[in-house]
Design a protein around this motif. Structure first.
Motif, PDB file in Angstrom:
ATOM      1  N   GLY A 278     -72.891 -19.522  62.157  1.00 24.62           N
ATOM      2  CA  GLY A 278     -72.826 -19.339  63.600  1.00 24.62           C
ATOM      3  C   GLY A 278     -72.340 -20.596  64.283  1.00 24.62           C
ATOM      4  N   THR A 279     -72.803 -20.781  65.502  1.00 19.64           N
ATOM      5  CA  THR A 279     -72.393 -21.951  66.278  1.00 19.64           C
ATOM      6  C   THR A 279     -73.184 -23.188  65.863  1.00 19.64           C
ATOM      7  OG1 THR A 279     -71.890 -20.499  68.148  1.00 19.64           O
ATOM      8  CG2 THR A 279     -72.065 -22.851  68.603  1.00 19.64           C
ATOM      9  N   THR A 280     -74.510 -23.025  65.737  1.00 23.34           N
ATOM     10  CA  THR A 280     -75.354 -24.119  65.247  1.00 23.34           C
ATOM     11  C   THR A 280     -76.338 -23.563  64.211  1.00 23.34           C
ATOM     12  OG1 THR A 280     -76.944 -23.794  67.041  1.00 23.34           O
ATOM     13  CG2 THR A 280     -75.209 -25.434  67.383  1.00 23.34           C
ATOM     14  N   LEU A 281     -76.676 -24.400  63.230  1.00 24.23           N
ATOM     15  CA  LEU A 281     -77.564 -23.975  62.153  1.00 24.23           C
ATOM     16  C   LEU A 281     -78.785 -24.877  62.094  1.00 24.23           C
ATOM     17  CD1 LEU A 281     -74.975 -23.478  59.246  1.00 24.23           C
ATOM     18  CD2 LEU A 281     -75.601 -21.872  61.067  1.00 24.23           C
ATOM     19  N   LYS A 282     -79.915 -24.292  61.660  1.00 23.96           N
ATOM     20  CA  LYS A 282     -81.131 -25.049  61.416  1.00 23.96           C
ATOM     21  C   LYS A 282     -81.687 -24.646  60.041  1.00 23.96           C
ATOM     22  CE  LYS A 282     -82.539 -25.735  66.241  1.00 23.96           C
ATOM     23  NZ  LYS A 282     -83.633 -25.514  67.245  1.00 23.96           N
ATOM     24  N   PRO A 283     -81.123 -25.206  58.968  1.00 26.06           N
ATOM     25  CA  PRO A 283     -81.638 -24.862  57.633  1.00 26.06           C
ATOM     26  C   PRO A 283     -82.990 -25.524  57.378  1.00 26.06           C
ATOM     27  CG  PRO A 283     -79.908 -26.519  57.466  1.00 26.06           C
ATOM     28  CD  PRO A 283     -79.962 -26.108  58.906  1.00 26.06           C
ATOM     29  N   GLU A 284     -83.847 -24.835  56.637  1.00 25.74           N
ATOM     30  CA  GLU A 284     -85.146 -25.392  56.269  1.00 25.74           C
ATOM     31  C   GLU A 284     -84.965 -26.501  55.236  1.00 25.74           C
ATOM     32  OE1 GLU A 284     -87.860 -24.677  57.696  1.00 25.74           O
ATOM     33  OE2 GLU A 284     -87.367 -22.833  58.773  1.00 25.74           O
ATOM     34  N   ALA A 285     -85.892 -27.446  55.237  1.00 22.13           N
ATOM     35  CA  ALA A 285     -85.796 -28.583  54.319  1.00 22.13           C
ATOM     36  C   ALA A 285     -85.900 -28.166  52.863  1.00 22.13           C
ATOM     37  CB  ALA A 285     -86.883 -29.613  54.650  1.00 22.13           C
ATOM     38  N   ASP A 286     -86.654 -27.088  52.575  1.00 21.84           N
ATOM     39  CA  ASP A 286     -86.806 -26.667  51.183  1.00 21.84           C
ATOM     40  C   ASP A 286     -85.633 -25.820  50.680  1.00 21.84           C
ATOM     41  OD1 ASP A 286     -87.172 -24.228  52.416  1.00 21.84           O
ATOM     42  OD2 ASP A 286     -89.215 -23.914  51.683  1.00 21.84           O
ATOM     43  N   GLU A 287     -84.638 -25.620  51.538  1.00 24.22           N
ATOM     44  CA  GLU A 287     -83.387 -24.936  51.179  1.00 24.22           C
ATOM     45  C   GLU A 287     -83.576 -23.463  50.833  1.00 24.22           C
ATOM     46  OE1 GLU A 287     -81.489 -27.249  48.132  1.00 24.22           O
ATOM     47  OE2 GLU A 287     -80.883 -28.810  49.532  1.00 24.22           O
ATOM     48  N   THR A 288     -84.657 -22.858  51.280  1.00 19.23           N
ATOM     49  CA  THR A 288     -84.875 -21.444  50.994  1.00 19.23           C
ATOM     50  C   THR A 288     -84.788 -20.571  52.246  1.00 19.23           C
ATOM     51  OG1 THR A 288     -87.274 -21.663  51.272  1.00 19.23           O
ATOM     52  CG2 THR A 288     -86.383 -21.968  49.049  1.00 19.23           C
ATOM     53  N   GLY A 289     -84.511 -21.159  53.387  1.00 20.97           N
ATOM     54  CA  GLY A 289     -84.435 -20.385  54.617  1.00 20.97           C
ATOM     55  C   GLY A 289     -83.800 -21.188  55.727  1.00 20.97           C
ATOM     56  N   GLY A 290     -83.824 -20.632  56.920  1.00 23.68           N
ATOM     57  CA  GLY A 290     -83.242 -21.312  58.062  1.00 23.68           C
ATOM     58  C   GLY A 290     -82.883 -20.316  59.147  1.00 23.68           C
ATOM     59  N   SER A 291     -82.282 -20.815  60.219  1.00 24.24           N
ATOM     60  CA  SER A 291     -81.881 -19.952  61.330  1.00 24.24           C
ATOM     61  C   SER A 291     -80.515 -20.388  61.833  1.00 24.24           C
ATOM     62  CB  SER A 291     -82.909 -20.019  62.461  1.00 24.24           C
ATOM     63  OG  SER A 291     -83.010 -21.337  62.959  1.00 24.24           O
ATOM     64  N   ALA A 292     -79.874 -19.465  62.529  1.00 28.61           N
ATOM     65  CA  ALA A 292     -78.551 -19.747  63.090  1.00 28.61           C
ATOM     66  C   ALA A 292     -78.494 -19.228  64.520  1.00 28.61           C
ATOM     67  CB  ALA A 292     -77.464 -19.084  62.251  1.00 28.61           C
ATOM     68  N   PHE A 293     -77.767 -19.958  65.359  1.00 29.21           N
ATOM     69  CA  PHE A 293     -77.505 -19.499  66.714  1.00 29.21           C
ATOM     70  C   PHE A 293     -76.006 -19.233  66.840  1.00 29.21           C
ATOM     71  CE2 PHE A 293     -75.930 -20.408  70.968  1.00 29.21           C
ATOM     72  CZ  PHE A 293     -76.676 -19.516  71.728  1.00 29.21           C
ATOM     73  N   GLY A 294     -75.681 -18.109  67.438  1.00 33.60           N
ATOM     74  CA  GLY A 294     -74.287 -17.797  67.675  1.00 33.60           C
ATOM     75  C   GLY A 294     -74.158 -16.644  68.650  1.00 33.60           C
ATOM     76  N   LYS A 295     -72.967 -16.468  69.190  1.00 36.89           N
ATOM     77  CA  LYS A 295     -72.719 -15.374  70.131  1.00 36.89           C
ATOM     78  C   LYS A 295     -71.488 -14.618  69.690  1.00 36.89           C
ATOM     79  CE  LYS A 295     -73.297 -16.184  74.511  1.00 36.89           C
ATOM     80  NZ  LYS A 295     -73.112 -16.773  75.851  1.00 36.89           N
ATOM     81  N   THR A 296     -71.440 -13.348  70.020  1.00 36.56           N
ATOM     82  CA  THR A 296     -70.310 -12.515  69.590  1.00 36.56           C
ATOM     83  C   THR A 296     -68.984 -12.980  70.172  1.00 36.56           C
ATOM     84  OG1 THR A 296     -70.708 -10.968  71.418  1.00 36.56           O
ATOM     85  CG2 THR A 296     -71.786 -10.497  69.294  1.00 36.56           C
ATOM     86  N   ASN A 297     -69.037 -13.700  71.276  1.00 37.84           N
ATOM     87  CA  ASN A 297     -67.790 -14.132  71.904  1.00 37.84           C
ATOM     88  C   ASN A 297     -67.464 -15.599  71.646  1.00 37.84           C
ATOM     89  OD1 ASN A 297     -69.768 -15.244  73.476  1.00 37.84           O
ATOM     90  ND2 ASN A 297     -68.859 -14.638  75.467  1.00 37.84           N
ATOM     91  N   VAL A 298     -68.089 -16.169  70.569  1.00 40.52           N
ATOM     92  CA  VAL A 298     -67.820 -17.550  70.197  1.00 40.52           C
ATOM     93  C   VAL A 298     -67.373 -17.605  68.743  1.00 40.52           C
ATOM     94  CG1 VAL A 298     -68.782 -19.872  69.938  1.00 40.52           C
ATOM     95  CG2 VAL A 298     -69.513 -18.427  71.855  1.00 40.52           C
ATOM     96  N   VAL A 299     -66.275 -18.313  68.493  1.00 44.82           N
ATOM     97  CA  VAL A 299     -65.796 -18.497  67.123  1.00 44.82           C
ATOM     98  C   VAL A 299     -66.800 -19.359  66.362  1.00 44.82           C
ATOM     99  CG1 VAL A 299     -63.931 -19.424  65.680  1.00 44.82           C
ATOM    100  CG2 VAL A 299     -63.388 -18.308  67.859  1.00 44.82           C
ATOM    101  N   SER A 300     -67.163 -18.926  65.174  1.00 45.59           N
ATOM    102  CA  SER A 300     -68.217 -19.613  64.408  1.00 45.59           C
ATOM    103  C   SER A 300     -67.793 -21.021  64.020  1.00 45.59           C
ATOM    104  CB  SER A 300     -68.569 -18.822  63.153  1.00 45.59           C
ATOM    105  OG  SER A 300     -67.433 -18.632  62.345  1.00 45.59           O
ATOM    106  N   GLN A 301     -68.753 -21.960  64.118  1.00 45.45           N
ATOM    107  CA  GLN A 301     -68.460 -23.358  63.835  1.00 45.45           C
ATOM    108  C   GLN A 301     -68.857 -23.779  62.420  1.00 45.45           C
ATOM    109  OE1 GLN A 301     -68.788 -27.092  66.579  1.00 45.45           O
ATOM    110  NE2 GLN A 301     -70.847 -26.724  65.743  1.00 45.45           N
TER     111      GLN A 301
END
Length: 440
Positions: A278-301
């Motif tokens: 997505g636009t910005t990512l927040k991966p977990e430190a243990d590398e098994t999960g995380g979250s992403a923020f993005g919008k349908t009208n934004v080119v993924s970064q």
């Protein structure tokens, strides 16, 4: 008659040695003593197995791993082995059990087991139960406390038959097979050092849980991480010269090309098990999960993908990595990608002539003892294991000599067939006796 000096790299010797094994009689008095000794100690071995299973030895329960190590150490001390429980502080684990005996005949053996299980203290499976007169359900019954007990039972039989003193044997039962310590070079140092001293490696994992198969080749595993970046912009500008395709499109191209170019390679697998983008990512430190923020009208970064790669030989692994890196380098416009392979990789147990020949010897012994023929496990059914770390150093190696005939490995339904304890110990002990006493 003279004892042939062992040189396993010689094809001539290999062929002659095979005929030598075929020349042994089923009525050999020493072999009868070995078989009788296994029968004499089988009941106590199963009692030992039950005791080991009641001790939780999940990899991260260091106290429990050491307690199981001490339990088996006591048994090997009785047999005249020089034993040591090593300290695993340097790689963040409990340590290993190492036992040695030095003889003056035949090849040098390395026998491999492990003390830990996947069942940590929070697991709902902590005790054993008998499902019938021979099938035991319990944590680590097959993977692989049953294999450890088979090692000890085989050594007891060789001792009682009066042939153990002739043999040079090193036993390594690791404390972190299920979850290796870090760094890996320290975690596996005792095992690798033992492999450098050995001619033949015998692993007592449970293979594919079929007593009619033995492992001559295991696939290694390596982790990989793919990081992709693109130019963020309003979606109306995607595919323009200034903005390009974006990170998600580039990621999809790469993964699709992995599939197209490598999915038909025999015994090779590569699995993307985790992806965020997505636009910005927040991966977990243990590398098994995380979250992403993005919008349908934004080119993924940016995107992150994590996966594993499994290959049946070192050559196959090298070629696959090279292909993957080439694919990653051929970027869509205005994107960049980086492929990183993890350092803590399990090497493959490469199929060799020596491994195949050792399987044939095992097969001959199995048939001589009335247990039927044994064939090779399909490497797709044999995951990574400690014996793979011997592949670069020993001339012959097989695995899967442990307690078999169960199922449900790594789950609360793990079971093992106790009838295979004596069978595997008999074949192992007689095989070792023949390998040591071959004469031409």
């Amino acid at each position: 008659m003279m004892i042939l000096k062992f040189n396993y790299k010689s094809l001539v010797f290999t062929l002659l040695f095979c005929f030598s094994l075929l020349g042994f009689s089923q009525n050999n008095k020493k072999e009868k003593k070995i078989i009788k000794a296994v029968d004499n100690h089988t009941e106590s071995s199963i009692t030992l197995l039950k005791k080991a299973i009641t001790i939780n030895s999940g990899t991260m329960n260091f106290e429990g791993v050491r307690e199981v190590g001490a339990l088996f150490q006591k048994e090997l001390d009785k047999l005249g082995f020089k034993t040591e429980l090593t300290n695993g502080d340097a790689y963040g684990r409990a340590g290993h059990l190492v036992a040695t005996r030095k003889g003056n005949k035949g090849p040098k053996f390395l026998l491999i087991g492990h003390l830990d299980t996947v069942f940590e203290l929070e697991s709902p499976l902590q005790e054993y139960t008998m499902l019938n007169d021979s099938i035991m359900k319990g944590p680590g019954v097959a993977d692989m406390k049953g294999g450890d007990v088979i090692i000890i039972l085989a050594m007891q039989a060789l001792k009682e038959a009066g042939v153990l003193d002739d043999m040079s044997i090193e036993i390594v039962m690791t404390g972190d097979e299920e979850k290796s310590g870090d760094p890996l070079e320290l975690s596996k140092k005792d095992l690798i050092d033992a492999a450098k001293r050995a001619d033949i490696a015998l692993g007592f994992e449970n293979g594919d849980n079929n007593p009619k198969t033995i492992v001559v080749s295991r696939r290694g595993s390596a982790d990989w991480e793919l990081k992709v970046t693109g130019n963020p912009a309003h979606s109306s500008q995607i595919f323009t010269d200034d903005i390009g395709a974006g990170a998600i499109y580039e990621t999809s191209r790469i993964l699709n090309e992995f599939y197209l170019q490598l999915s038909k390679e025999k015994d090779l697998t590569f699995n993307p098990g985790f992806i965020i983008g997505g636009t910005t990512l927040k991966p977990e430190a243990d590398e098994t999960g995380g979250s992403a923020f993005g919008k349908t009208n934004v080119v993924s970064q940016e995107t992150i993908v994590r996966g594993d790669l499994r290959a049946v030989s070192l050559n196959q692994l090298i070629k696959a990595k090279a292909t993957m890196k080439k694919i990653v380098s051929e970027n869509y416009p205005k994107t960049n990608a980086e492929l990183i392979f993890g350092e803590g990789a399990y090497p493959p147990l490469t199929l060799t002539k020596g491994n195949t020949q050792l399987l044939e010897y095992f097969n001959i012994v199995s048939q001589d003892l009335g247990f039927g023929s044994v064939t090779a496990v399909n490497p797709r059914n044999a995951g990574a294991a400690d014996i793979s770390f011997t592949s670069e150093y020993v001339d012959m190696a097989i695995d899967g000599l442990g307690l078999t005939g169960g199922g449900g490995d790594h789950t609360i339904n793990e079971t093992g067939n106790l009838k295979t304890v004596a069978i595997q110990a008999k074949i192992t002990a007689v095989l070792m006796y023949r390998l040591v006493n071959s004469k031409l």
